[in-house]
Motif scaffolding. Structure first.
Motif, short mmCIF file in Angstrom:
data_model
loop_
_atom_site.label_atom_id
_atom_site.label_comp_id
_atom_site.label_asym_id
_atom_site.label_seq_id
_atom_site.Cartn_x
_atom_site.Cartn_y
_atom_site.Cartn_z
N ASN A 45 4.70 5.90 -4.68
CA ASN A 45 5.12 5.96 -6.08
C ASN A 45 6.54 6.49 -6.25
O ASN A 45 6.80 7.31 -7.13
N TRP A 64 2.69 1.63 -3.30
CA TRP A 64 1.75 2.01 -4.36
C TRP A 64 1.40 3.50 -4.26
O TRP A 64 1.39 4.23 -5.24
N TYR A 65 1.13 3.96 -3.03
CA TYR A 65 0.73 5.35 -2.85
C TYR A 65 1.90 6.30 -3.04
O TYR A 65 1.79 7.34 -3.70
N LEU A 85 0.82 -1.21 0.00
CA LEU A 85 0.00 0.00 0.00
C LEU A 85 0.86 1.26 0.00
O LEU A 85 0.64 2.18 -0.79
#
Lengths: 436, 168
Positions: A294, A291-292, A288
Motif C-alpha cells: 500500500n 496491494w499489501y 500481491l
C-alpha cells in the motif's frame, strides 16, 4: 528431400492484397492524425500500444523457435517454422521505433519536464533512453537475422538448385560455401543451439528494457521489479498463441496438410495453457505485494487500471459493482479474462486442447486479449481515470485505435507471408512424416 | 480361455501389434513395457486413468483448507497488517493455490499406489524380468479356438517369441 525444406513460391494474392490495403490505410491514417494538433497524442498512443504488442510478439515467435531448439524438442515439426516466420517483423520494428520516437513528446511528459523525475534523471534521460532502446532492438534484430540465416540455410538445399532470377541469386548468396545438406544441418543445429541460449538471455534483457522505458516510462514514478519480466513474458505468450492460430489456419492448406496432427494440437494447447498460468503468476506476484504494501508510488499504476480498491480486498461484496464501473476497470478485466481465465478453464481438459475450433478460438482470444492489455498498459498512464471522469474521451475501439491497429496487423502479416512463402519460403510445401 | 504372450523389442512394433489385435477383435489385452510409452498407452485405449479422481479430490480439499485455515487463523488471532481487513482474498489465494498443488500431488501419488498395488495388481504368469529391461510383452486373452489366429497375428507383428502362457 527432407520435410524441413524451404520452398520459395509467389505471394498469395488475396491475403497479400488485404494485408497490403490494411497496412497502407492504417499507416496513411496514422500519418494524417499524427500531423494534426487535435489527434496527434491519441494517434501516438495507439501506435505505442501496437508497437508494444507486435514487436514483442514477433521477437517472442523466434524465442519460441529458439526454445524448441534449446530443449531439443522434436514435437513441433513444421510449427517451429511458423514461429520463425513471425520474426520477419523484427527488423521492421526498428523503423517503427524511429516513427514512435518522433512522437515522444506526446507520450513522455518527463522529456519536457525533467523536474518530474527527480532522482531518476540519470535513467530518464532522452538521449540515453533512445540509445538503449535502439540498441536493444538492433541487437535483437542482429541476433534474429543471424539465427534465421543459420537455421534456414540447410533447408535451401533444393531451392538453390531450382530457383532462378532475383530470388535465385539471393539464395545462392545465402548458401555460398555450401557443404552439402547433411553437413549443413549438423552445423546449423550446433550453432543455432548456442545462438538460442544467447538470444534467450538477450530477449530477457532487451524486452525488459523496452518494457521499463515504453510502459513504466509513461508513469515514471511507478516502481516495479516484476513488470519488465511480465511484459517480456506477455510477448512470448502472445507469440505462442498466434503460432497456434496460424498452425490451425494453415493446417489444411498446401503448406502443412497432414502436419498439424492431434498430438501437435495437444502440445500447442498445453503451451497456451501452461504459459498463460505463468503470465498470471507473474501478474499476481506483483499485484500481491503492491496491494499489501500500500505504498503510493506503487499503488497508483494498479489503481488506475483496477479501480481504487484494486477491485476487491475482502470477502464482502459491498460496493463491488460500483468499483467495476470505474474507468478502465472493465477493459482491464476483459484483457485478464481473455489472456488467462478463458485459456485456463477452457484448455484445462485434454479434449479441448485437441479440438481445432476450441484451441483456435481460445488462442485467438488470447492474442486479442494482449492487444487490449497493451492498450490498458499505455492509456491510463496518459489519460488518468480522473480525466475520464471529467469527460476525456477514451476507447480501445475508437476509429484512430482501430485504423492504426489495422495498419500494424497488415504490415505484420505481409512480413510473415513474404518470409514464409516468398523468400526464403520458410514453410515446407508438403510435409514429411507427421510425427507425434 | 487361453493367454498368448508375444515378445517384442520395439515400442512402435508393440503399439502396432496391439492395434492390429484390437482391430481383429481381440480387446482383452495386456502389455508390458520397460519404458513409459504414450504410443502403447494410446494403442491400449484404456480410457482416462482413475487416478485423476484422486487428484481432483486432493486439489479441492487443498484449496478449501487453504482458505479456511487462513481465515480461521486471521480471526483467531486478529492483527491488522498494512491496514487491510483481517481476512482478505489476495494473500490467501496464494495459500489456497499452494495447498491445492500440495494435496493434489500427494493424493495423486497415494492414488497411484492404491490402484497400482491393490486394485490392479496382476501376478501374471506372462511377466518376465526382461520386460523391465529391454523387451516388450503383449498378452492376449482369447478363446481356445482363437489361439492359432492370435499366434499368427503376433508373429506377423514382429514378435521374436510367441507362446501360450499357463496361469496368466
Amino acid at each position: 528431400m527432407s520435410s524441413d525444406s524451404a520452398v520459395p513460391r509467389s505471394l498469395p494474392l488475396v491475403p497479400a492484397v488485404i494485408f497490403g490495403v490494411l497496412a497502407v490505410v492504417g499507416f496513411g491514417s496514422f500519418l494524417l492524425w499524427a500531423g494534426s494538433d487535435e489527434s496527434s497524442a491519441r494517434a501516438y498512443r495507439a501506435f505505442l500500444q501496437n508497437f508494444l504488442l507486435w514487436s514483442a510478439l514477433a521477437q517472442g515467435g523466434l524465442m519460441l523457435s529458439a526454445g524448441i531448439r534449446l530443449t531439443n524438442g522434436r514435437w513441433a515439426g513444421p510449427i517451429h517454422r511458423i514461429a520463425d516466420s513471425l520474426a520477419a517483423f523484427v527488423p521492421v520494428s526498428i523503423v517503427l521505433y524511429l516513427v514512435l520516437w518522433s512522437g515522444r513528446y506526446e507520450l513522455f511528459d518527463w522529456m519536457q519536464h525533467p523536474e518530474h523525475v527527480e532522482y531518476k534523471e540519470w535513467w530518464y534521460d532522452e538521449g540515453f533512453m533512445f540509445k538503449r532502446d535502439l540498441f536493444s532492438l538492433v541487437w535483437m534484430a542482429f541476433l534474429s537475422c543471424w539465427y534465421l540465416y543459420m537455421s534456414l540455410r540447410p533447408t535451401l538445399a533444393a531451392a538453390r538448385e531450382t530457383t532462378t532470377g532475383l530470388r535465385g541469386s539471393l539464395i545462392q548468396t545465402w548458401t555460398s560455401g555450401w557443404r552439402g545438406e547433411e553437413a549443413e544441418r549438423r552445423l546449423a543445429d550446433r550453432r543455432c543451439r548456442k545462438m538460442a541460449a544467447i538470444m534467450a538471455l538477450s530477449y530477457a534483457f532487451a524486452y525488459s528494457t523496452l518494457g521499463v522505458d515504453l510502459v513504466m516510462g509513461l508513469a515514471p514514478h511507478w516502481i516495479s521489479t516484476m513488470f519488465p519480466a511480465y511484459y517480456a513474458w506477455g510477448g512470448f505468450l502472445s507469440a505462442v498463441s498466434l503460432t497456434a492460430v496460424l498452425a490451425l489456419i494453415m493446417a489444411n492448406g498446401e503448406d502443412l496438410r497432414g502436419q498439424i496432427t492431434e498430438a501437435r494440437r495437444h502440445d500447442l494447447g498445453k503451451m497456451v495453457f501452461a504459459f498463460s498460468i505463468f503470465w498470471m503468476y507473474l501478474f499476481w506476484s506483483q499485484y500481491l505485494v503492491i496491494w499489501y504494501g500500500n505504498i503510493p508510488e506503487e499503488t497508483g499504476f494498479v489503481a488506475a487500471r483496477l479501480g481504487t480498491q484494486f477491485l476487491q480486498d475482502t470477502w464482502y461484496m459491498e460496493g463491488f459493482w460500483e468499483r467495476i464501473n470505474e474507468p478502465y476497470v472493465k477493459t482491464t478485466l476483459t484483457a485478464w479474462i481473455l489472456c488467462w481465465v478463458i485459456p485456463f478453464w477452457v484448455l484445462l481438459g485434454q479434449r479441448p486442447k485437441k479440438t481445432p475450433a476450441v484451441l483456435g478460438t481460445v488462442a485467438s482470444l488470447s492474442v486479442f486479449g494482449f492487444w487490449l492489455e497493451r492498450y490498458i498498459l499505455v492509456t491510463p498512464s496518459l489519460i488518468p481515470p480522473e480525466a475520464v471522469l471529467n469527460g476525456a474521451s477514451v476507447s480501445p475501439f475508437g476509429m484512430i485505435e482501430l485504423l492504426v491497429s489495422a495498419g500494424f496487423l497488415g504490415l505484420f502479416f505481409l512480413c510473415f507471408l513474404l518470409f514464409a512463402k516468398v523468400f526464403p519460403g520458410a514453410l515446407p510445401k508438403t510435409g514429411g512424416a507427421a510425427g507425434a | 480361455m487361453a493367454s498368448v504372450l508375444g515378445v517384442l523389442t520395439d515400442p512402435h512394433a508393440t503399439a502396432s501389434a496391439i492395434r492390429k489385435l484390437r482391430g481383429a477383435g481381440f480387446t482383452d489385452l495386456d502389455s508390458y513395457s520397460p519404458i513409459p510409452s504414450h504410443e502403447i498407452e494410446e494403442a491400449m485405449d484404456r480410457g482416462p486413468s482413475r487416478v485423476r479422481t484422486w487428484t481432483l479430490i486432493g486439489c479441492l480439499v487443498g484449496v478449501t483448507l487453504g482458505f479456511l485455515m487462513t481465515i480461521w487463523m486471521s480471526y483467531d488471532y486478529p492483527i491488522i497488517v498494512g491496514g487491510k481487513p483481517y481476512a482478505s482474498i489476495p494473500p490467501y489465494t496464494v495459500i489456497g493455490f499452494e495447498l491445492n498443488i500440495l494435496f493434489g500431488g500427494v493424493l495423486t501419488v497415494l492414488g497411484l499406489m492404491f490402484h497400482g498395488m491393490f486394485l490392479n495388481r496382476v501376478d501374471s504368469g506372462a511377466y518376465r524380468p526382461n520386460f523391465s529391461g529391454d523387451q516388450f510383452g503383449c498378452v492376449v486373452n482369447c478363446g481356445a479356438n482363437d489361439v492359432e489366429r492370435v499366434e499368427k497375428l503376433l508373429r506377423e507383428s514382429g514378435c521374436t517369441e510367441v507362446r501360450v502362457v499357463e496361469g496368466a
